[in-house]
Design a protein around this motif. Sequence first.
Motif, PDB file in Angstrom:
ATOM      1  N   VAL A  70       0.853  -1.202   0.000  1.00  0.00           N
ATOM      2  CA  VAL A  70       0.000   0.000   0.000  1.00  0.00           C
ATOM      3  C   VAL A  70       0.886   1.249   0.000  1.00  0.00           C
ATOM      4  O   VAL A  70       0.666   2.187  -0.776  1.00  0.00           O
ATOM      5  N   LEU A  71       1.909   1.238   0.833  1.00  0.00           N
ATOM      6  CA  LEU A  71       2.869   2.348   0.850  1.00  0.00           C
ATOM      7  C   LEU A  71       3.505   2.514  -0.519  1.00  0.00           C
ATOM      8  O   LEU A  71       3.626   3.633  -1.035  1.00  0.00           O
ATOM      9  N   LEU A  72       3.913   1.412  -1.125  1.00  0.00           N
ATOM     10  CA  LEU A  72       4.573   1.452  -2.427  1.00  0.00           C
ATOM     11  C   LEU A  72       3.677   2.139  -3.456  1.00  0.00           C
ATOM     12  O   LEU A  72       4.113   3.026  -4.191  1.00  0.00           O
ATOM     13  N   ALA A  73       2.423   1.735  -3.491  1.00  0.00           N
ATOM     14  CA  ALA A  73       1.483   2.296  -4.475  1.00  0.00           C
ATOM     15  C   ALA A  73       1.303   3.796  -4.265  1.00  0.00           C
ATOM     16  O   ALA A  73       1.254   4.569  -5.227  1.00  0.00           O
ATOM     17  N   ASP A  74       1.208   4.222  -3.012  1.00  0.00           N
ATOM     18  CA  ASP A  74       1.012   5.649  -2.734  1.00  0.00           C
ATOM     19  C   ASP A  74       2.303   6.444  -2.935  1.00  0.00           C
ATOM     20  O   ASP A  74       2.289   7.537  -3.507  1.00  0.00           O
ATOM     21  N   LEU A  75       3.408   5.890  -2.460  1.00  0.00           N
ATOM     22  CA  LEU A  75       4.686   6.622  -2.524  1.00  0.00           C
ATOM     23  C   LEU A  75       5.121   6.870  -3.966  1.00  0.00           C
ATOM     24  O   LEU A  75       5.509   7.993  -4.314  1.00  0.00           O
ATOM     25  N   ILE A  76       5.046   5.859  -4.816  1.00  0.00           N
ATOM     26  CA  ILE A  76       5.559   6.049  -6.194  1.00  0.00           C
ATOM     27  C   ILE A  76       4.745   7.088  -6.942  1.00  0.00           C
ATOM     28  O   ILE A  76       5.271   7.801  -7.792  1.00  0.00           O
ATOM     29  N   LEU A 124      16.389   2.286  -3.698  1.00  0.00           N
ATOM     30  CA  LEU A 124      15.678   2.677  -2.478  1.00  0.00           C
ATOM     31  C   LEU A 124      14.780   1.510  -2.064  1.00  0.00           C
ATOM     32  O   LEU A 124      13.842   1.147  -2.772  1.00  0.00           O
ATOM     33  N   VAL A 125      15.106   0.906  -0.930  1.00  0.00           N
ATOM     34  CA  VAL A 125      14.300  -0.195  -0.404  1.00  0.00           C
ATOM     35  C   VAL A 125      13.142   0.397   0.391  1.00  0.00           C
ATOM     36  O   VAL A 125      13.347   1.279   1.233  1.00  0.00           O
ATOM     37  N   VAL A 126      11.927  -0.072   0.108  1.00  0.00           N
ATOM     38  CA  VAL A 126      10.736   0.461   0.778  1.00  0.00           C
ATOM     39  C   VAL A 126      10.076  -0.651   1.581  1.00  0.00           C
ATOM     40  O   VAL A 126       9.750  -1.715   1.041  1.00  0.00           O
ATOM     41  N   ASP A 127       9.908  -0.419   2.883  1.00  0.00           N
ATOM     42  CA  ASP A 127       9.245  -1.430   3.719  1.00  0.00           C
ATOM     43  C   ASP A 127       8.224  -0.778   4.629  1.00  0.00           C
ATOM     44  O   ASP A 127       8.221   0.440   4.816  1.00  0.00           O
ATOM     45  N   ASP A 128       7.365  -1.606   5.196  1.00  0.00           N
ATOM     46  CA  ASP A 128       6.274  -1.084   6.013  1.00  0.00           C
ATOM     47  C   ASP A 128       6.750  -0.566   7.365  1.00  0.00           C
ATOM     48  O   ASP A 128       6.410   0.533   7.768  1.00  0.00           O
ATOM     49  N   ILE A 129       7.553  -1.377   8.065  1.00  0.00           N
ATOM     50  CA  ILE A 129       7.867  -1.003   9.438  1.00  0.00           C
ATOM     51  C   ILE A 129       9.265  -1.449   9.829  1.00  0.00           C
ATOM     52  O   ILE A 129       9.718  -2.524   9.427  1.00  0.00           O
ATOM     53  N   PHE A 130       9.937  -0.589  10.566  1.00  0.00           N
ATOM     54  CA  PHE A 130      11.243  -0.901  11.140  1.00  0.00           C
ATOM     55  C   PHE A 130      10.991  -1.246  12.596  1.00  0.00           C
ATOM     56  O   PHE A 130      10.725  -0.377  13.417  1.00  0.00           O
ATOM     57  N   ASP A 131      11.032  -2.551  12.889  1.00  0.00           N
ATOM     58  CA  ASP A 131      10.707  -3.021  14.237  1.00  0.00           C
ATOM     59  C   ASP A 131      12.024  -3.440  14.899  1.00  0.00           C
ATOM     60  O   ASP A 131      12.762  -2.583  15.361  1.00  0.00           O
ATOM     61  N   ASP A 147       5.495   1.440  20.931  1.00  0.00           N
ATOM     62  CA  ASP A 147       5.644  -0.017  20.831  1.00  0.00           C
ATOM     63  C   ASP A 147       4.297  -0.704  21.024  1.00  0.00           C
ATOM     64  O   ASP A 147       3.972  -1.194  22.108  1.00  0.00           O
ATOM     65  N   GLU A 148       3.503  -0.693  19.947  1.00  0.00           N
ATOM     66  CA  GLU A 148       2.212  -1.381  19.960  1.00  0.00           C
ATOM     67  C   GLU A 148       2.098  -2.132  18.648  1.00  0.00           C
ATOM     68  O   GLU A 148       2.726  -1.750  17.663  1.00  0.00           O
ATOM     69  N   PHE A 149       1.287  -3.189  18.625  1.00  0.00           N
ATOM     70  CA  PHE A 149       1.153  -3.956  17.385  1.00  0.00           C
ATOM     71  C   PHE A 149       0.077  -3.315  16.521  1.00  0.00           C
ATOM     72  O   PHE A 149      -1.079  -3.202  16.916  1.00  0.00           O
ATOM     73  N   VAL A 150       0.489  -2.882  15.326  1.00  0.00           N
ATOM     74  CA  VAL A 150      -0.427  -2.137  14.453  1.00  0.00           C
ATOM     75  C   VAL A 150      -0.727  -2.908  13.176  1.00  0.00           C
ATOM     76  O   VAL A 150       0.099  -3.687  12.694  1.00  0.00           O
ATOM     77  N   VAL A 151      -1.918  -2.674  12.638  1.00  0.00           N
ATOM     78  CA  VAL A 151      -2.308  -3.285  11.358  1.00  0.00           C
ATOM     79  C   VAL A 151      -3.016  -2.248  10.491  1.00  0.00           C
ATOM     80  O   VAL A 151      -3.439  -1.197  10.969  1.00  0.00           O
ATOM     81  N   GLY A 152      -3.165  -2.602   9.218  1.00  0.00           N
ATOM     82  CA  GLY A 152      -3.793  -1.705   8.253  1.00  0.00           C
ATOM     83  C   GLY A 152      -2.737  -1.049   7.387  1.00  0.00           C
ATOM     84  O   GLY A 152      -1.541  -1.155   7.658  1.00  0.00           O
ATOM     85  N   TYR A 153      -3.160  -0.405   6.304  1.00  0.00           N
ATOM     86  CA  TYR A 153      -2.255   0.252   5.369  1.00  0.00           C
ATOM     87  C   TYR A 153      -1.113  -0.705   4.977  1.00  0.00           C
ATOM     88  O   TYR A 153       0.057  -0.343   4.954  1.00  0.00           O
ATOM     89  N   GLY A 154      -1.462  -1.965   4.723  1.00  0.00           N
ATOM     90  CA  GLY A 154      -0.470  -2.955   4.297  1.00  0.00           C
ATOM     91  C   GLY A 154       0.011  -3.895   5.384  1.00  0.00           C
ATOM     92  O   GLY A 154       0.450  -5.004   5.103  1.00  0.00           O
ATOM     93  N   LEU A 155      -0.066  -3.439   6.631  1.00  0.00           N
ATOM     94  CA  LEU A 155       0.437  -4.281   7.722  1.00  0.00           C
ATOM     95  C   LEU A 155      -0.630  -5.286   8.156  1.00  0.00           C
ATOM     96  O   LEU A 155      -1.817  -4.963   8.211  1.00  0.00           O
ATOM     97  N   ASP A 156      -0.146  -6.486   8.482  1.00  0.00           N
ATOM     98  CA  ASP A 156      -1.069  -7.575   8.788  1.00  0.00           C
ATOM     99  C   ASP A 156      -0.883  -8.132  10.191  1.00  0.00           C
ATOM    100  O   ASP A 156       0.147  -7.932  10.838  1.00  0.00           O
ATOM    101  N   TYR A 157      -1.895  -8.872  10.603  1.00  0.00           N
ATOM    102  CA  TYR A 157      -1.741  -9.830  11.691  1.00  0.00           C
ATOM    103  C   TYR A 157      -2.257 -11.148  11.131  1.00  0.00           C
ATOM    104  O   TYR A 157      -3.426 -11.228  10.718  1.00  0.00           O
ATOM    105  N   ALA A 158      -1.376 -12.152  11.057  1.00  0.00           N
ATOM    106  CA  ALA A 158      -1.741 -13.454  10.486  1.00  0.00           C
ATOM    107  C   ALA A 158      -2.423 -13.273   9.121  1.00  0.00           C
ATOM    108  O   ALA A 158      -3.453 -13.891   8.836  1.00  0.00           O
ATOM    109  N   ASP A 159      -1.841 -12.404   8.292  1.00  0.00           N
ATOM    110  CA  ASP A 159      -2.301 -12.148   6.917  1.00  0.00           C
ATOM    111  C   ASP A 159      -3.661 -11.462   6.821  1.00  0.00           C
ATOM    112  O   ASP A 159      -4.220 -11.358   5.727  1.00  0.00           O
TER     113      ASP A 159
END
Length: 175
Positions: free
Chosen positions: A41-47, A89-96, A143-155
């Motif tokens: 989702v980030l990739l689609a918006d960022l580009i 440029l490597v694009v990822d959702d989250i740096f944990d 430090d909380e577990f977040v989902v949405g905008y591409g991020l998942d919990y168990a897909d």
Amino acid sequence: MKTLLSEEELEAGVARMASEIAASYRERPLTIVGVLTGSIVLLADLIRQLDMSLRVGVLQASSYRSGTTRGELTINSEMMLDVAGRDILVVDDIFDTGHTLVEVVAKLNELAPTSVKTAVLLRKHGRQEVDFRPDFVAFDIPDEFVVGYGLDYADQYRHLRDLVVLEPDDLASDK
Ligand code: IMP
Ligand code: MG
């Protein structure tokens, strides 16, 4: 579920990060490598915020894990563009913990690029286990577990427009 960043806030943060990226590369053509699956989702918006010469490829980084615990990382780069002699440029959702990005950057560096920089939507506070800093970060989050905008919990939940915090109750109900 509690909203941490709304759709509007996400859009503004991605636009801000895109300006920083454009300013950093000026007129140099860029090869963006999105890390599947969380970055889609980030990739689609960022580009679409980048008015410059660019190519887009993807690689898959997945760890054998379910839910919130991490396992061993495997990188599948079969779908990726050639990166030799390119500015990447490597694009990822989250740096944990940071392990994913460090391993992806190490793998790309083996392929003789001109440069490798990294951009992430989120950096989670107090979680990093590596001596590495992403070059571009749209948001620092607690430090909380977040989902949405591409991020998942168990897909699940990748399609949510807002970034939301999964409460312990949601985590327990593993559907
Ligand atoms: P790392 O710990 O920096 O290697 O992050 C590995 C991966 O864990 C990220 O690319 C995400 O896919 C996932 N991850 C880490 N924190 C979260 C989160 O809060 N929600 C969803 N996925 C997460
Ligand atoms: Mg994930």
